[in-house]
Motif scaffolding. Structure first.
Motif, PDB file in Angstrom:
ATOM      1  N   HIS A 159      34.211  77.724  33.519  1.00  0.00           N
ATOM      2  CA  HIS A 159      33.989  77.460  34.951  1.00  0.00           C
ATOM      3  C   HIS A 159      35.128  76.592  35.506  1.00  0.00           C
ATOM      4  O   HIS A 159      35.696  76.880  36.548  1.00  0.00           O
ATOM      5  CB  HIS A 159      32.639  76.755  35.111  1.00  0.00           C
ATOM      6  N   THR A 160      35.482  75.557  34.749  1.00  0.00           N
ATOM      7  CA  THR A 160      36.559  74.668  35.192  1.00  0.00           C
ATOM      8  C   THR A 160      37.895  75.415  35.200  1.00  0.00           C
ATOM      9  O   THR A 160      38.629  75.381  36.196  1.00  0.00           O
ATOM     10  CB  THR A 160      36.672  73.452  34.240  1.00  0.00           C
ATOM     11  N   ALA A 161      38.175  76.106  34.096  1.00  0.00           N
ATOM     12  CA  ALA A 161      39.489  76.746  33.949  1.00  0.00           C
ATOM     13  C   ALA A 161      39.699  77.839  34.994  1.00  0.00           C
ATOM     14  O   ALA A 161      40.814  78.037  35.480  1.00  0.00           O
ATOM     15  CB  ALA A 161      39.637  77.320  32.539  1.00  0.00           C
ATOM     16  N   LEU A 162      38.629  78.540  35.336  1.00  0.00           N
ATOM     17  CA  LEU A 162      38.789  79.650  36.287  1.00  0.00           C
ATOM     18  C   LEU A 162      38.644  79.188  37.738  1.00  0.00           C
ATOM     19  O   LEU A 162      38.596  80.007  38.653  1.00  0.00           O
ATOM     20  CB  LEU A 162      37.803  80.778  35.969  1.00  0.00           C
ATOM     21  N   PHE A 237      52.791  69.382  36.894  1.00  0.00           N
ATOM     22  CA  PHE A 237      51.812  70.432  36.573  1.00  0.00           C
ATOM     23  C   PHE A 237      51.232  71.040  37.840  1.00  0.00           C
ATOM     24  O   PHE A 237      50.966  70.342  38.814  1.00  0.00           O
ATOM     25  CB  PHE A 237      50.700  69.854  35.693  1.00  0.00           C
ATOM     26  N   ASP A 238      51.003  72.351  37.788  1.00  0.00           N
ATOM     27  CA  ASP A 238      50.443  73.057  38.936  1.00  0.00           C
ATOM     28  C   ASP A 238      48.925  72.872  39.019  1.00  0.00           C
ATOM     29  O   ASP A 238      48.362  72.742  40.097  1.00  0.00           O
ATOM     30  CB  ASP A 238      50.745  74.559  38.814  1.00  0.00           C
ATOM     31  N   VAL A 239      48.309  72.925  37.839  1.00  0.00           N
ATOM     32  CA  VAL A 239      46.850  72.843  37.786  1.00  0.00           C
ATOM     33  C   VAL A 239      46.451  71.790  36.764  1.00  0.00           C
ATOM     34  O   VAL A 239      47.014  71.735  35.665  1.00  0.00           O
ATOM     35  CB  VAL A 239      46.228  74.215  37.402  1.00  0.00           C
ATOM     36  N   GLY A 240      45.500  70.942  37.127  1.00  0.00           N
ATOM     37  CA  GLY A 240      44.968  69.940  36.206  1.00  0.00           C
ATOM     38  C   GLY A 240      43.489  70.175  35.962  1.00  0.00           C
ATOM     39  O   GLY A 240      42.769  70.621  36.870  1.00  0.00           O
ATOM     40  N   MET A 241      43.064  69.887  34.739  1.00  0.00           N
ATOM     41  CA  MET A 241      41.620  69.905  34.436  1.00  0.00           C
ATOM     42  C   MET A 241      41.291  68.560  33.817  1.00  0.00           C
ATOM     43  O   MET A 241      41.768  68.242  32.724  1.00  0.00           O
ATOM     44  CB  MET A 241      41.286  71.015  33.445  1.00  0.00           C
ATOM     45  N   GLU A 242      40.505  67.772  34.528  1.00  0.00           N
ATOM     46  CA  GLU A 242      40.134  66.452  34.025  1.00  0.00           C
ATOM     47  C   GLU A 242      38.878  66.600  33.172  1.00  0.00           C
ATOM     48  O   GLU A 242      37.813  66.917  33.687  1.00  0.00           O
ATOM     49  CB  GLU A 242      39.912  65.481  35.198  1.00  0.00           C
ATOM     50  N   GLY A 260      50.953  69.661  46.242  1.00  0.00           N
ATOM     51  CA  GLY A 260      50.049  70.798  46.472  1.00  0.00           C
ATOM     52  C   GLY A 260      49.313  71.232  45.221  1.00  0.00           C
ATOM     53  O   GLY A 260      48.726  72.318  45.185  1.00  0.00           O
ATOM     54  N   GLY A 261      49.338  70.380  44.192  1.00  0.00           N
ATOM     55  CA  GLY A 261      48.656  70.715  42.941  1.00  0.00           C
ATOM     56  C   GLY A 261      47.138  70.773  43.117  1.00  0.00           C
ATOM     57  O   GLY A 261      46.585  70.260  44.081  1.00  0.00           O
ATOM     58  N   ARG A 262      46.503  71.418  42.145  1.00  0.00           N
ATOM     59  CA  ARG A 262      45.047  71.590  42.213  1.00  0.00           C
ATOM     60  C   ARG A 262      44.400  71.004  40.960  1.00  0.00           C
ATOM     61  O   ARG A 262      44.873  71.266  39.847  1.00  0.00           O
ATOM     62  CB  ARG A 262      44.710  73.080  42.336  1.00  0.00           C
ATOM     63  N   ILE A 263      43.359  70.210  41.156  1.00  0.00           N
ATOM     64  CA  ILE A 263      42.676  69.557  40.033  1.00  0.00           C
ATOM     65  C   ILE A 263      41.210  69.968  40.026  1.00  0.00           C
ATOM     66  O   ILE A 263      40.521  69.844  41.040  1.00  0.00           O
ATOM     67  CB  ILE A 263      42.773  68.021  40.142  1.00  0.00           C
ATOM     68  N   ALA A 264      40.758  70.458  38.879  1.00  0.00           N
ATOM     69  CA  ALA A 264      39.329  70.717  38.680  1.00  0.00           C
ATOM     70  C   ALA A 264      38.794  69.599  37.793  1.00  0.00           C
ATOM     71  O   ALA A 264      39.343  69.317  36.732  1.00  0.00           O
ATOM     72  CB  ALA A 264      39.122  72.080  38.028  1.00  0.00           C
ATOM     73  N   MET A 265      37.745  68.968  38.247  1.00  0.00           N
ATOM     74  CA  MET A 265      37.274  67.747  37.593  1.00  0.00           C
ATOM     75  C   MET A 265      35.892  67.961  37.005  1.00  0.00           C
ATOM     76  O   MET A 265      34.907  68.084  37.736  1.00  0.00           O
ATOM     77  CB  MET A 265      37.238  66.644  38.651  1.00  0.00           C
ATOM     78  N   LEU A 266      35.831  68.027  35.677  1.00  0.00           N
ATOM     79  CA  LEU A 266      34.560  68.205  34.967  1.00  0.00           C
ATOM     80  C   LEU A 266      34.087  66.883  34.369  1.00  0.00           C
ATOM     81  O   LEU A 266      32.894  66.608  34.295  1.00  0.00           O
ATOM     82  CB  LEU A 266      34.720  69.237  33.844  1.00  0.00           C
ATOM     83  N   GLY A 267      35.040  66.075  33.912  1.00  0.00           N
ATOM     84  CA  GLY A 267      34.709  64.807  33.252  1.00  0.00           C
ATOM     85  C   GLY A 267      33.912  63.902  34.185  1.00  0.00           C
ATOM     86  O   GLY A 267      34.145  63.881  35.390  1.00  0.00           O
TER      87      GLY A 267
END
Ligand code: NAD
Ligand code: ZN
Length: 345
Positions: A159-162, A237-242, A260-267
């Motif tokens: 879910h986070t990665a996509l 980095f273009d995309v971050g996943m915390e 303009g980077g995008r971060i998806a935050m799960l933590g």
């Protein structure tokens, strides 16, 4: 079938879990009864074991714990169609309502009435689990029970990665816990260029590199900017996943993102934490909070990827018979494990 079962219960409002005899759950017309084969231990279960502030606020006692499972349907409620006895399955552990605007428009994962098995409702650490038929996810033959038992956290990773387009992108994942590691495998699988994962725990970074083709960086001893230079990355980095829940990791991520980077935050940070919002504004960064799995799109995608070569098996580092559950929890608490799977048969 006897009407009693073994279950791992939060029986008292104190540290620990206890193996007890409990009645086999009775199912309603829209439920199924699942005989549990394997379960995964989650960080959430450790919070419940430790009986921390969150657990005290959230978990009713007594409660059968656990939400990561695979098993087989052994009984169908009166109104259940389309499922069969003997069907191997995992399932979505978030029990949703059907009244909210979000649910009625099909965004089930955004339903505000969601209740979790093993957290608010009786869970899966037992020989039998009652689950609404709606929540059942049938398992194809290629997905065995131990992988089936970790689809819930793999689903968090997927879910986070996509959340953002990863094709050809440079991806930074902070936190090489089981979910961060699986997210790295997914990013690689779907075609990211560089995938870098950070942690301060070297054992976890070593595990990440064993599970998938990812560049592990120990931020306690290595400089992330230097790593970017070596990779000939121009801007960040273009995309971050915390995926650490750690404030310093989020700060470092923001610092190392492109404009303009995008971060998806799960933590999940433990409480309120200071954030330098001006950095986020000036870098025009998008942050998306990610909770659970998209019901059922994430399940569909992850099963399809597993059928098409996504391999996360090595993230399972420990396997125990359920009677050795204390060893399983000790392995999780050591901070050295990946996923720990308990066998109920
Ligand atoms: P985990 O605790 O096993 O892993 C977190 C990792 O982050 C650890 O290995 C830790 O050493 C590392 N870390 C600590 N400080 C760091 C730093 N400064 N930089 C980089 N890494 C650092 O957790 P997990 O089970 O893999 O889950 C990942 C996160 O996702 C946790 O915060 C968990 O609470 C959260 N979570 C959220 C959801 C959701 O629905 N939003 C669901 C499941 C888990
Ligand atoms: Zn979990």
């Amino acid at each position: 079938m006897s009407n009693e079962m073994k279950a791992l219960v939060k029986a008292k409002p104190e540290e620990g879990l206890w193996m007890e005899r409990r009645p086999v759950p009775e199912i309603g017309p829209d439920d199924v009864l699942i005989r549990i084969n394997k379960t995964g231990i989650c960080g959430t279960d450790i919070h419940i074991w430790n009986w921390d502030e969150w657990a005290k606020r959230t978990v009713p006692v007594p409660l059968v714990t656990g939400h990561e499972f695979a098993g087989e349907i052994v009984e169908l409620g009166r109104d259940v169609r389309d499922l069969k006895i003997g069907q191997r399955c995992s399932g979505e552990g978030h029990l949703i309502g059907h009244q909210s605007r979000q649910s009625r428009s099909g965004k089930f994962h955004l339903d505000p009435e969601t209740r979790g098995i093993g957290v608010n409702e009786q869970g899966a650490f037992a020989e039998y689990l009652r689950l609404p038929a709606f929540n059942v996810v049938p398992l194809p033959d290629e997905i065995d029970d131990e992988i089936g038992a970790i689809l819930d956290p793999l689903g968090n990773a997927v879910h986070t990665a996509l959340s953002f387009d990863l094709i050809g992108e440079d991806v930074l994942i902070t936190g090489a816990g089981p979910i961060g590691i699986m997210a790295a495998a997914v990013a690689r699988h779907v075609g990211a260029r560089h995938v870098v994962i950070t942690d301060v725990n070297q054992a976890r970074l070593d595990l990440a590199a064993e599970v998938t083709d990812v560049l592990p960086v120990n931020v306690a001893t290595q400089d992330l900017k230097e790593v970017e230079g070596k990779l000939k990355m121009q801007q960040g980095f273009d995309v971050g996943m915390e995926m650490s829940g750690n404030q310093a990791a989020l700060d470092q991520m923001v610092e190392n993102m492109v404009m303009g980077g995008r971060i998806a935050m799960l933590g999940i940070p433990p409480g309120k934490s200071p954030v330098d919002w001006s950095r986020i504004v000036f870098k025009a960064i998008t942050i998306k909070g990610v909770y659970g799995r998209e019901i059922f799109e994430t399940w569909y995608k992850m099963i399809a990827m597993l059928q098409n070569g996504l391999d996360i098996r090595k993230v399972i580092t420990h396997r125990f018979k359920v009677d050795e559950f204390e060893d399983g929890f000790a392995a999780m608490k050591s901070g050295l494990s990946g996923k720990v799977v308990l066998d109920w048969r």
